[in-house]
Design a protein around this motif. Structure first.
Motif, PDB file in Angstrom:
ATOM      1  N   MET A  29       0.894  -1.338  -0.017  1.00  0.00           N
ATOM      2  CA  MET A  29       0.127   0.168  -0.089  1.00  0.00           C
ATOM      3  C   MET A  29       1.037   0.917   0.169  1.00  0.00           C
ATOM      4  N   LYS A  30       2.249   1.122   0.948  1.00  0.00           N
ATOM      5  CA  LYS A  30       3.042   2.031   0.954  1.00  0.00           C
ATOM      6  C   LYS A  30       3.283   2.101  -0.734  1.00  0.00           C
ATOM      7  N   LYS A  31       3.671   1.535  -1.123  1.00  0.00           N
ATOM      8  CA  LYS A  31       4.546   1.550  -2.432  1.00  0.00           C
ATOM      9  C   LYS A  31       3.432   2.553  -3.468  1.00  0.00           C
ATOM     10  N   VAL A  32       1.849   2.193  -3.597  1.00  0.00           N
ATOM     11  CA  VAL A  32       1.311   2.840  -4.149  1.00  0.00           C
ATOM     12  C   VAL A  32       1.350   4.381  -3.897  1.00  0.00           C
ATOM     13  N   ILE A  33       1.227   4.196  -3.290  1.00  0.00           N
ATOM     14  CA  ILE A  33       0.918   5.781  -2.189  1.00  0.00           C
ATOM     15  C   ILE A  33       2.210   6.411  -2.628  1.00  0.00           C
ATOM     16  N   LYS A  34       3.216   6.008  -2.870  1.00  0.00           N
ATOM     17  CA  LYS A  34       4.888   6.514  -2.671  1.00  0.00           C
ATOM     18  C   LYS A  34       4.662   6.901  -4.554  1.00  0.00           C
ATOM     19  N   LEU A  65       4.230  10.484  -7.068  1.00  0.00           N
ATOM     20  CA  LEU A  65       5.850  10.236  -7.490  1.00  0.00           C
ATOM     21  C   LEU A  65       5.352  10.768  -8.783  1.00  0.00           C
ATOM     22  N   LEU A  66       3.942  10.826  -9.391  1.00  0.00           N
ATOM     23  CA  LEU A  66       3.500  10.331 -10.972  1.00  0.00           C
ATOM     24  C   LEU A  66       2.248  11.863 -10.802  1.00  0.00           C
ATOM     25  N   VAL A  67       2.134  12.645  -9.910  1.00  0.00           N
ATOM     26  CA  VAL A  67       1.389  13.585  -9.738  1.00  0.00           C
ATOM     27  C   VAL A  67       2.363  15.056  -9.327  1.00  0.00           C
ATOM     28  N   SER A  68       3.550  14.683  -9.282  1.00  0.00           N
ATOM     29  CA  SER A  68       4.618  15.606  -8.798  1.00  0.00           C
ATOM     30  C   SER A  68       4.982  15.979 -10.130  1.00  0.00           C
ATOM     31  N   MET A  69       5.637  15.151 -10.947  1.00  0.00           N
ATOM     32  CA  MET A  69       5.786  14.705 -12.085  1.00  0.00           C
ATOM     33  C   MET A  69       4.844  15.837 -12.949  1.00  0.00           C
ATOM     34  N   VAL A  70       3.945  15.281 -13.241  1.00  0.00           N
ATOM     35  CA  VAL A  70       3.214  15.634 -13.688  1.00  0.00           C
ATOM     36  C   VAL A  70       3.069  17.595 -13.771  1.00  0.00           C
ATOM     37  N   GLY A  71       3.405  17.452 -12.447  1.00  0.00           N
ATOM     38  CA  GLY A  71       2.947  18.966 -12.276  1.00  0.00           C
ATOM     39  C   GLY A  71       3.789  20.319 -12.451  1.00  0.00           C
ATOM     40  N   LEU A  72       5.388  19.389 -12.504  1.00  0.00           N
ATOM     41  CA  LEU A  72       6.677  19.867 -12.494  1.00  0.00           C
ATOM     42  C   LEU A  72       6.802  20.646 -15.002  1.00  0.00           C
TER      43      LEU A  72
END
Length: 78
Positions: free
Chosen positions: A1-6, A10-17
């Motif tokens: 579960m923690k891996k999925v959240i990480k 990461l995906l959300v931060s990459m899209v934001g950048l």
């Protein structure tokens, strides 16, 4: 579960950048035609073999585009 959240974080931060990088084409500077401080874009202008680059706001770019195309030149946003 923690891996999925990480991975999701990461995906959300990459899209934001990527969004911030792609929308950063314009900059707040003085327009080289009307001399007002606005969001300007860099344009490459070619007329009669001579080329130049100008920082223009949207209003002035429309005016320049009409004049340059009437004279047979090219007007492109960089």
């Amino acid at each position: 579960m923690k891996k999925v959240i990480k991975r999701a974080g990461l995906l959300v931060s990459m899209v934001g950048l990527m969004i911030m990088t792609l929308t950063g084409c314009a900059k707040e500077t003085d327009c080289e035609h009307c001399y007002e401080t606005k969001k300007c874009y860099e344009y490459k202008i070619s007329v009669g073999g001579a080329t130049d680059t100008l920082w223009l706001c949207d209003d002035c770019a429309i005016w320049y585009e009409d004049i340059i195309e009437l004279s047979g030149g090219t007007f492109k946003k960089k």
